[in-house]
Structure formats: structure tokens, C-alpha cells
Design a protein around this motif. Structure first.
Motif, PDB file in Angstrom:
ATOM      1  N   THR A  68       0.911  -1.160   0.180  1.00  0.00           N
ATOM      2  CA  THR A  68       0.012   0.008   0.038  1.00  0.00           C
ATOM      3  C   THR A  68       0.851   1.177   0.165  1.00  0.00           C
ATOM      4  O   THR A  68       1.623   1.297   0.991  1.00  0.00           O
ATOM      5  N   SER A  69       0.801   2.068  -1.103  1.00  0.00           N
ATOM      6  CA  SER A  69       1.636   3.187  -1.209  1.00  0.00           C
ATOM      7  C   SER A  69       1.086   4.382  -1.576  1.00  0.00           C
ATOM      8  O   SER A  69       0.235   4.464  -2.470  1.00  0.00           O
ATOM      9  N   ALA A  70       1.631   5.444  -1.063  1.00  0.00           N
ATOM     10  CA  ALA A  70       1.377   6.865  -1.263  1.00  0.00           C
ATOM     11  C   ALA A  70       2.703   7.708  -1.646  1.00  0.00           C
ATOM     12  O   ALA A  70       3.395   7.699  -0.699  1.00  0.00           O
ATOM     13  N   SER A  71       2.596   8.659  -2.627  1.00  0.00           N
ATOM     14  CA  SER A  71       3.656   9.381  -2.620  1.00  0.00           C
ATOM     15  C   SER A  71       3.267  10.763  -3.242  1.00  0.00           C
ATOM     16  O   SER A  71       2.389  10.859  -4.273  1.00  0.00           O
ATOM     17  N   ILE A  72       4.187  11.810  -3.052  1.00  0.00           N
ATOM     18  CA  ILE A  72       3.956  13.070  -3.527  1.00  0.00           C
ATOM     19  C   ILE A  72       5.357  13.408  -4.530  1.00  0.00           C
ATOM     20  O   ILE A  72       6.308  13.322  -4.054  1.00  0.00           O
ATOM     21  N   VAL A  73       5.138  13.408  -5.859  1.00  0.00           N
ATOM     22  CA  VAL A  73       6.299  13.797  -6.764  1.00  0.00           C
ATOM     23  C   VAL A  73       6.055  14.975  -7.457  1.00  0.00           C
ATOM     24  O   VAL A  73       4.818  15.221  -7.717  1.00  0.00           O
ATOM     25  N   GLN A  74       7.027  15.972  -7.684  1.00  0.00           N
ATOM     26  CA  GLN A  74       7.044  17.213  -8.160  1.00  0.00           C
ATOM     27  C   GLN A  74       7.388  16.939  -9.553  1.00  0.00           C
ATOM     28  O   GLN A  74       8.571  16.444  -9.791  1.00  0.00           O
ATOM     29  N   ASP A  75       6.484  17.691 -10.531  1.00  0.00           N
ATOM     30  CA  ASP A  75       7.065  17.624 -11.853  1.00  0.00           C
ATOM     31  C   ASP A  75       7.572  16.523 -12.419  1.00  0.00           C
ATOM     32  O   ASP A  75       8.281  16.367 -13.338  1.00  0.00           O
ATOM     33  N   GLY A  76       7.064  15.361 -12.062  1.00  0.00           N
ATOM     34  CA  GLY A  76       7.369  14.105 -12.783  1.00  0.00           C
ATOM     35  C   GLY A  76       8.475  13.364 -11.990  1.00  0.00           C
ATOM     36  O   GLY A  76       8.804  12.161 -12.410  1.00  0.00           O
ATOM     37  N   ARG A  77       9.617  14.137 -11.344  1.00  0.00           N
ATOM     38  CA  ARG A  77      10.895  13.594 -11.144  1.00  0.00           C
ATOM     39  C   ARG A  77      11.199  13.639  -9.654  1.00  0.00           C
ATOM     40  O   ARG A  77      11.605  12.723  -9.000  1.00  0.00           O
ATOM     41  N   LYS A  78      10.738  14.680  -9.041  1.00  0.00           N
ATOM     42  CA  LYS A  78      11.358  14.930  -7.425  1.00  0.00           C
ATOM     43  C   LYS A  78      10.206  14.485  -6.574  1.00  0.00           C
ATOM     44  O   LYS A  78       9.217  14.752  -6.283  1.00  0.00           O
ATOM     45  N   VAL A  79      10.826  13.295  -5.752  1.00  0.00           N
ATOM     46  CA  VAL A  79      10.078  12.649  -4.768  1.00  0.00           C
ATOM     47  C   VAL A  79       9.945  13.339  -3.596  1.00  0.00           C
ATOM     48  O   VAL A  79      10.885  13.261  -2.957  1.00  0.00           O
ATOM     49  N   LEU A  80       8.855  13.904  -3.305  1.00  0.00           N
ATOM     50  CA  LEU A  80       8.721  14.784  -1.909  1.00  0.00           C
ATOM     51  C   LEU A  80       8.657  13.876  -0.844  1.00  0.00           C
ATOM     52  O   LEU A  80       8.984  14.160   0.527  1.00  0.00           O
ATOM     53  N   SER A  81       8.030  12.685  -1.185  1.00  0.00           N
ATOM     54  CA  SER A  81       7.552  11.766  -0.092  1.00  0.00           C
ATOM     55  C   SER A  81       6.996  10.429  -0.606  1.00  0.00           C
ATOM     56  O   SER A  81       6.659  10.359  -2.020  1.00  0.00           O
ATOM     57  N   CYS A  82       7.583   9.057  -0.094  1.00  0.00           N
ATOM     58  CA  CYS A  82       7.051   7.999  -0.625  1.00  0.00           C
ATOM     59  C   CYS A  82       6.918   6.885   0.539  1.00  0.00           C
ATOM     60  O   CYS A  82       7.759   6.632   1.298  1.00  0.00           O
ATOM     61  N   VAL A  83       5.948   6.755   0.812  1.00  0.00           N
ATOM     62  CA  VAL A  83       5.627   5.851   2.065  1.00  0.00           C
ATOM     63  C   VAL A  83       5.048   4.509   1.437  1.00  0.00           C
ATOM     64  O   VAL A  83       4.021   4.333   0.565  1.00  0.00           O
ATOM     65  N   ILE A  84       5.436   3.366   1.872  1.00  0.00           N
ATOM     66  CA  ILE A  84       5.272   2.148   1.466  1.00  0.00           C
ATOM     67  C   ILE A  84       4.815   1.170   2.668  1.00  0.00           C
ATOM     68  O   ILE A  84       5.833   0.994   3.299  1.00  0.00           O
ATOM     69  N   ALA A  85       3.563   0.644   2.769  1.00  0.00           N
ATOM     70  CA  ALA A  85       3.238  -0.395   3.801  1.00  0.00           C
ATOM     71  C   ALA A  85       3.291  -1.656   3.156  1.00  0.00           C
ATOM     72  O   ALA A  85       2.509  -1.672   2.120  1.00  0.00           O
ATOM     73  N   SER A  86       4.016  -2.821   3.524  1.00  0.00           N
ATOM     74  CA  SER A  86       3.758  -3.864   3.020  1.00  0.00           C
ATOM     75  C   SER A  86       3.236  -4.854   3.741  1.00  0.00           C
ATOM     76  O   SER A  86       3.553  -5.114   4.845  1.00  0.00           O
ATOM     77  N   PHE A 142      12.224   1.920  -5.289  1.00  0.00           N
ATOM     78  CA  PHE A 142      11.710   2.577  -6.397  1.00  0.00           C
ATOM     79  C   PHE A 142      11.538   1.263  -7.441  1.00  0.00           C
ATOM     80  O   PHE A 142      10.993   1.624  -8.684  1.00  0.00           O
ATOM     81  N   CYS A 143      12.315   0.200  -7.212  1.00  0.00           N
ATOM     82  CA  CYS A 143      12.194  -1.015  -8.349  1.00  0.00           C
ATOM     83  C   CYS A 143      11.119  -1.795  -8.073  1.00  0.00           C
ATOM     84  O   CYS A 143      10.483  -2.082  -8.956  1.00  0.00           O
ATOM     85  N   THR A 144      10.684  -2.070  -6.681  1.00  0.00           N
ATOM     86  CA  THR A 144       9.591  -2.906  -6.245  1.00  0.00           C
ATOM     87  C   THR A 144       8.426  -1.775  -6.348  1.00  0.00           C
ATOM     88  O   THR A 144       8.390  -0.503  -6.500  1.00  0.00           O
ATOM     89  N   ASP A 145       7.005  -2.391  -6.099  1.00  0.00           N
ATOM     90  CA  ASP A 145       5.889  -1.390  -6.314  1.00  0.00           C
ATOM     91  C   ASP A 145       5.970  -0.392  -5.334  1.00  0.00           C
ATOM     92  O   ASP A 145       6.257  -0.490  -4.029  1.00  0.00           O
ATOM     93  N   ASN A 146       5.794   1.054  -5.839  1.00  0.00           N
ATOM     94  CA  ASN A 146       5.609   2.155  -4.981  1.00  0.00           C
ATOM     95  C   ASN A 146       4.835   3.045  -5.761  1.00  0.00           C
ATOM     96  O   ASN A 146       4.632   3.058  -6.721  1.00  0.00           O
ATOM     97  N   ALA A 147       4.374   4.153  -4.904  1.00  0.00           N
ATOM     98  CA  ALA A 147       3.608   5.032  -5.616  1.00  0.00           C
ATOM     99  C   ALA A 147       4.309   6.426  -6.204  1.00  0.00           C
ATOM    100  O   ALA A 147       3.629   7.044  -6.952  1.00  0.00           O
ATOM    101  N   GLY A 148       5.498   6.182  -6.069  1.00  0.00           N
ATOM    102  CA  GLY A 148       6.223   7.427  -6.556  1.00  0.00           C
ATOM    103  C   GLY A 148       6.158   7.096  -8.167  1.00  0.00           C
ATOM    104  O   GLY A 148       5.727   8.138  -9.104  1.00  0.00           O
ATOM    105  N   MET A 149       6.255   5.950  -8.729  1.00  0.00           N
ATOM    106  CA  MET A 149       6.455   5.682 -10.350  1.00  0.00           C
ATOM    107  C   MET A 149       5.131   6.067 -10.600  1.00  0.00           C
ATOM    108  O   MET A 149       4.777   6.472 -11.934  1.00  0.00           O
ATOM    109  N   ILE A 150       3.765   5.715  -9.869  1.00  0.00           N
ATOM    110  CA  ILE A 150       2.653   6.151 -10.509  1.00  0.00           C
ATOM    111  C   ILE A 150       2.442   7.663 -10.762  1.00  0.00           C
ATOM    112  O   ILE A 150       1.626   8.089 -11.363  1.00  0.00           O
TER     113      ILE A 150
END
Ligand code: KG4
Ligand code: ZN
Length: 354
Positions: free
Chosen positions: A13-31, A312-320
Motif C-alpha cells: 500500500t503506497s502513497a507518494s507525492i512527486v513534483q513535476d514527474g521527477r522529484k520525490v517529496l515523499s514516498c510511503v510504502i506499507a507492505s 523504486f524498483c518494487t511496487d511504489n506510488a512514486g512511479m504512479i
């Protein structure tokens, strides 16, 4: 532009905030992966229940970690398939609700387009030193290797290009996971098998070379069957011991990587305009695969990129979130469009042909 990404297609379960498609401001992953270790695989109903428990705390933490308020978010990108339907629905229902409550547009993202975008992600600290020169350059040849997919893509833009190869049976991650079960290792098998393989000799056992005459397709089920019979034979002749097990793991890992790299080598010859070679998905965390791809890149004078960090290799919301940003830039009509959450979205919908 700040995009909140939500990913819930399997047991992360992941949520992430990314600025302009590249800069990851936060990326939370619960597995919930640990819960399935003893059961040898994910139980869909249990995974969906865990998604439900985690999703709101994970979204809240992603805002806190980025020091942002909902009003700072410009759009919500969410994985709408493929994956486990119950798990996916938790993510898409959450995204639809937040979109209504916050009054933000929603961007539906194919899980695979997310993985293809993961090489664009930069940790916030590194983004400060990154310049435009550092942007990946198309055309990009991307090997996407996860527990569910093994595909080869030639893309001229994020959403343009073609799928040039895919597996005809198991995925590379499945080959690792099923091999790990045969070797008595815990789920998920990739990291465990790879760690055991580090301590063995990869030249000890010869495995078959699948699909010699179909240079863009992948097949792993034959390798897994060979491993099963090799182990059975070694046991029946009382040769099976700890050292042999390590050597078998190492030779098996090497056979999987050889197969992947042989397809990349072919593709680089067939697509001479390729500027960069990318490798994404859970299996791209594999050290031997990384080494072999870098060697191939050097030989062909082609830049090689992997996701910047292992998360960022395994499932994460940053990539979404990143995929959502590039999607709305290249296909603005996708934003806010109605969509149907689906467990079995086709790969053909990831890109449009040039
Ligand atoms: O992308 P991902 O997190 O989920 C899917 O979309 O499937 O990939 C998970 C897969 C699993 O099969 C896991 O065993 C594999 O990636 N994996 C690895 C390694 N780390 C994860 N395989 C080989 N070596 C690794 N270091
Ligand atoms: Zn994935």
C-alpha cells in the motif's frame, strides 16, 4: 505540479507525492508481504483487507512527510490495473473519494506505465543537484521485470512506442520465486535466492537456453522445470548438500540473467537509434542483472539506468505519480476521465504506436 500517487495493486500500500514527474517529496510504502512468507504467496482476500487498514494512514503520512496540505496537491494519480482486483479497488475508491472531497482531478495509470516511469524518479535531495541534462533521453529501450511481467519496450516518448517482446509463460520474478520454493527459501524468493546465489559458483551447472529462435520473447518455465529435475537427481545420488545448494542457486540465477540479457543484446542491434537502456520492476534490484546490463551498456556505448533506489524498483506510488504527470502532459484528455478498475488490463494500452 505536485501529484499524489496511490498504488495498491498487490501487497504493497503506497502513497507518494512527486513534483513535476521527477522529484520525490515523499514516498510511503506499507507492505503486508511478511504476512504471506509462511504461506508461500499472497492470499488476495487477506491482501485487500490489509490494504483497507493501511491506505488512509499511508496517504496522511505522505502529506506529513512532504510537509504539504491537500490544497498543495494538483492531481491524484492512481493505479487502476492490472493486479488483484480487491486490492486495486481500495486504491481507486480512495483516490475517487479524495478527488471529490478535495476537488482535484484524477489520473488513472496502468501499473506497467508506472514501472516504466520509475527511472525518472529522484530522491528530493538528489533532485536539487540534478539538471535538465540528467533527464533520460528517448528513444529508450526498457526491460520491465517483475513478479507478474517480463516485457521489453521501445519508446520514443512516455506513452509512445511499442511492446517488442514479452514472456510466453512465467515472469522473471516468478522464476526467482518458484526457484526459491524449490530451494526451501522464504517468499518473496528473489532477494533470498539472490543472497544464497552470491555465496555459490555460477559456472557449476548448465541450464537450457530458452527460445533461441525467438530473440525478443522470454520463457522461464523450462528453467524452473530443469531446476526441479536437477535437484531431484542430486538428491537421489545423495549429492545434495549446502555447498551444492549454493552452486545450484548461483547457476540458476545466472541462467535467468543470461536469458534476459540475451534479449537486450538483440534489441540493441535491432533498434540502433536507442539512446538509453532502462531496467525496471522488482527483479531490477538484482545485483547480477545490474552488473550485466552495465557491461552491455559499455559495450554498446548506451547509457544504462536503473531506478535510483531499491524502493523504486518494487511496487511504489512514486512511479504512479510520475507516470500520471507525463500522461497528463502527453494525453491531457486522460485527466478526470471515467475509468474502470480492472485486474487484467492489457499491455497494449500502455503506449500508442508512432
Ligand atoms: O515489481 P514488483 O515489486 O511486484 C510486481 O509487480 O510483481 O516485483 C516483485 C518481484 C518478486 O518476484 C521478487 O522475488 C522479485 O521482484 N525481486 C527480485 C529481487 N528483489 C525482488 N528478484 C531477483 N533479485 C532480487 N534482488
Ligand atoms: Zn509491479
Amino acid at each position: 505540479m505536485n501529484i499524489l500517487g496511490i498504488e495498491s495493486s498487490c501487497d504493497e500500500t503506497s502513497a507518494s507525492i512527486v513534483q513535476d514527474g521527477r522529484k520525490v517529496l515523499s514516498c510511503v510504502i506499507a507492505s503486508s508481504g511478511k504476512d504471506f512468507e509462511k504461506r508461500g504467496g499472497v492470499i488476495p482476500e487477506d491482501a485487500a483487507r490489509k490494504q483497507l487498514e493501511s491506505i488512509l494512514p499511508v496517504v496522511e503520512k505522505s502529506l506529513r512527510d512532504a510537509s504539504l496540505e491537500p490544497s498543495d496537491i494538483d492531481a491524484i494519480a492512481v493505479t487502476y490495473g492490472p493486479g488483484l482486483l480487491g486490492s486495486l479497488l481500495v486504491g481507486t475508491t480512495t483516490a475517487r473519494t479524495l478527488s471529490l472531497v478535495w476537488g482535484k482531478p484524477i489520473i488513472p495509470v496502468h501499473h506497467t506505465l508506472g514501472h516504466l516511469s520509475s527511472t525518472w524518479l529522484l530522491n528530493a535531495d538528489d533532485a536539487q543537484r540534478a539538471t535538465a541534462v540528467d533527464d533520460p533521453q528517448f528513444p529508450v529501450l526498457t526491460l520491465s521485470v517483475s513478479g507478474g511481467h517480463t516485457d521489453l519496450w521501445y519508446r520514443t516518448a512516455h506513452t509512445r512506442g511499442q511492446l517488442i517482446g514479452h514472456t510466453i509463460d512465467d515472469a522473471a520474478g516468478e522464476a526467482f520465486d518458484k526457484g526459491a520454493v524449490l530451494l526451501g527459501l522464504p517468499y518473496p524468493g528473489g532477494p533470498a535466492l539472490s543472497a544464497l546465489a552470491e555465496t555459490g559458483d555460477r559456472t557449476t551447472y548448465e541450464f537450457p537456453h530458452p527460445l533461441r529462435h525467438a530473440p525478443f520473447s522470454f520463457s522461464f518455465s523450462g528453467l524452473k522445470t530443469s531446476l526441479k529435475y536437477l535437484k531431484r537427481n542430486l538428491e537421489s545420488t545423495h549429492e545434495w548438500n549446502d555447498t551444492v545448494r549454493r552452486n545450484v542457486a548461483s547457476s540458476y540465477e545466472s541462467a535467468i540473467v543470461d536469458h534476459l540479457v540475451s534479449r537486450l543484446e538483440h534489441a540493441l542491434t535491432a533498434y540502433p537509434g536507442t539512446k538509453e537502456l532502462h531496467c525496471v520492476g522488482g527483479v531490477s534490484a538484482n545485483r547480477v542483472l545490474r552488473e550485466r546490463c552495465h557491461d552491455l551498456g559499455k559495450k554498446n556505448a548506451t547509457r544504462v539506468r536503473f531506478p535510483e533506489t531499491l524502493r523504486f524498483c518494487t511496487d511504489n506510488a512514486g512511479m504512479i505519480a510520475s507516470a500520471g504527470y507525463f500522461l497528463q502532459r502527453e494525453s491531457p484528455t486522460i485527466v478526470g476521465s471515467s475509468f474502470r478498475t480492472s485486474g487484467s488490463l492489457s499491455l497494449q494500452s500502455v503506449t500508442k504506436e508512432d
